[in-house]
Enzyme design. Structure first.
Site, PDB file in Angstrom:
ATOM      1  N   ASP A  61       1.053  -1.061   0.031  1.00 36.12           N
ATOM      2  CA  ASP A  61       0.040   0.074  -0.007  1.00 36.12           C
ATOM      3  C   ASP A  61       0.810   1.253   0.014  1.00 36.12           C
ATOM      4  OD1 ASP A  61      -1.939   1.961   0.234  1.00 36.12           O
ATOM      5  OD2 ASP A  61      -2.842   0.877   1.819  1.00 36.12           O
ATOM      6  N   SER A 139       0.312  11.219 -16.258  1.00 36.14           N
ATOM      7  CA  SER A 139      -0.960  11.309 -16.893  1.00 36.14           C
ATOM      8  C   SER A 139      -0.587  12.770 -17.835  1.00 36.14           C
ATOM      9  CB  SER A 139      -2.098  11.638 -15.959  1.00 36.14           C
ATOM     10  OG  SER A 139      -3.326  12.096 -16.793  1.00 36.14           O
ATOM     11  N   TYR A 152      -7.140  15.506  -8.800  1.00 30.59           N
ATOM     12  CA  TYR A 152      -6.348  14.469  -9.360  1.00 30.59           C
ATOM     13  C   TYR A 152      -4.932  15.268 -10.199  1.00 30.59           C
ATOM     14  CZ  TYR A 152      -5.079  10.695 -12.697  1.00 30.59           C
ATOM     15  OH  TYR A 152      -4.343   9.782 -13.558  1.00 30.59           O
ATOM     16  N   LYS A 156      -1.072  14.897 -10.016  1.00 27.38           N
ATOM     17  CA  LYS A 156      -0.254  14.422 -11.006  1.00 27.38           C
ATOM     18  C   LYS A 156       0.941  15.821 -11.349  1.00 27.38           C
ATOM     19  CE  LYS A 156      -1.807  10.183 -11.694  1.00 27.38           C
ATOM     20  NZ  LYS A 156      -0.691   9.225 -11.613  1.00 27.38           N
TER      21      LYS A 156
END
Length: 279
Positions: A61, A139, A152, A156
């Site tokens: 994790d 991304s 998000y 990133k």
């Protein structure tokens, strides 16, 4: 002796595809995931590719620094060295800040940014010893901010800044750094966001028209998405290239999209593009 790579988030999508491809390329591949009960798809894919003996599944994790360190130390004990780390684990988050919470943002940052920090910190001394590779799946959302992806994309963006800053320092001790930027990928990552779209739209209030436009556009883009195997191919290239590039996009569309931002000094080109996503 075969080189060893550790890949995070290997239960599905790009991580699963990269695991199988790395093993096919001859790497001893440590495939990690938060829940090893979800390893069936990887077991099946590795067996079908004839590389099950090169794939070793371990629980990891990324948000737990102690577990990260223990997993990497165990890998060193078992395989002798670590030649590459592929940071792939991540989680999506869709929403806008007025209707979300700071806790939502923190949780997104924890997985997508601090998870990368945890694994990178634990692996660096081993990568330095092997003069290895540090590869991180970010991304196109780490280059271009996208509507309803504030948390998000922030995470990133942070990963991209972290790696771009680390790259010249890591190079002085023999470690190459690469970020891989996929666009839309047909994978379980999308399903794992766990969105109840009707409920979101019902609760969106003044943002409902923009959210509906965003959903319509995004649904169409994922209809033409890359396969996980296509998106994983540049990861294998970065593992094996003599001098891998720092920044790699996984498709022509991703190159064009990222290129819009990288050539856009005043931000007008990016906003002209993303404004069309919500209208």
């Amino acid at each position: 002796m075969a080189k060893t790579v550790l890949i995070t988030g290997a239960s599905s999508g790009i991580g699963l595809a990269a695991t199988v491809a790395a093993a096919e390329a001859g790497w001893t591949t440590i495939a990690t995931m938060r829940d090893t009960s979800k390893a069936d798809a990887l077991h099946k894919a590795a067996a079908e590719a004839g590389v099950a003996d090169r794939v070793h599944i371990k629980r990891l994790d990324v948000v737990d620094p102690e577990l990260v360190t223990a997993c990497i130390d165990e890998a060193i004990t078992e395989f002798g060295q670590l030649d590459a780390l592929v940071n792939n684990a991540g989680a999506g988050q869709v929403g806008t800040i007025e209707q979300g919470t700071v806790e939502d943002v923190r949780a997104t940052m924890e997985v997508n940014f601090f998870g990368v920090v945890n694994t990178t910190r634990a692996a660096m001394r081993h990568l330095r010893a092997s003069e290895g590779r540090l590869i991180t799946v970010t991304s196109v959302g780490g280059v271009v901010g996208q509507p309803f992806n504030e948390a998000y994309c922030a995470a990133k963006f942070a990963v991209e800044g972290f790696m771009e800053s680390l790259a010249p320092v890591a190079a002085t001790v023999g470690v190459s750094v690469t970020v891989v930027e996929p666009g839309a990928v047909a994978s379980a990552f999308v399903a794992n966001v766990g969105l109840d779209l009707p409920a979101m739209l019902a609760a969106a209030g003044p943002y409902a028209p923009a959210l509906q436009a965003y959903i319509d556009r995004t649904t169409k883009s994922f209809g033409n998405a890359q396969t996980p195997a296509q998106a994983a191919a540049p990861i294998i290239e970065a593992l094996t290239a003599e001098q891998p590039a720092f920044r790699v996009q996984t498709s022509d569309w991703a190159r064009q999209f990222a290129g819009t931002k990288l050539a856009d000094l005043d931000g007008s080109a990016v906003l002209a593009l993303t404004n069309t996503w919500v209208r």
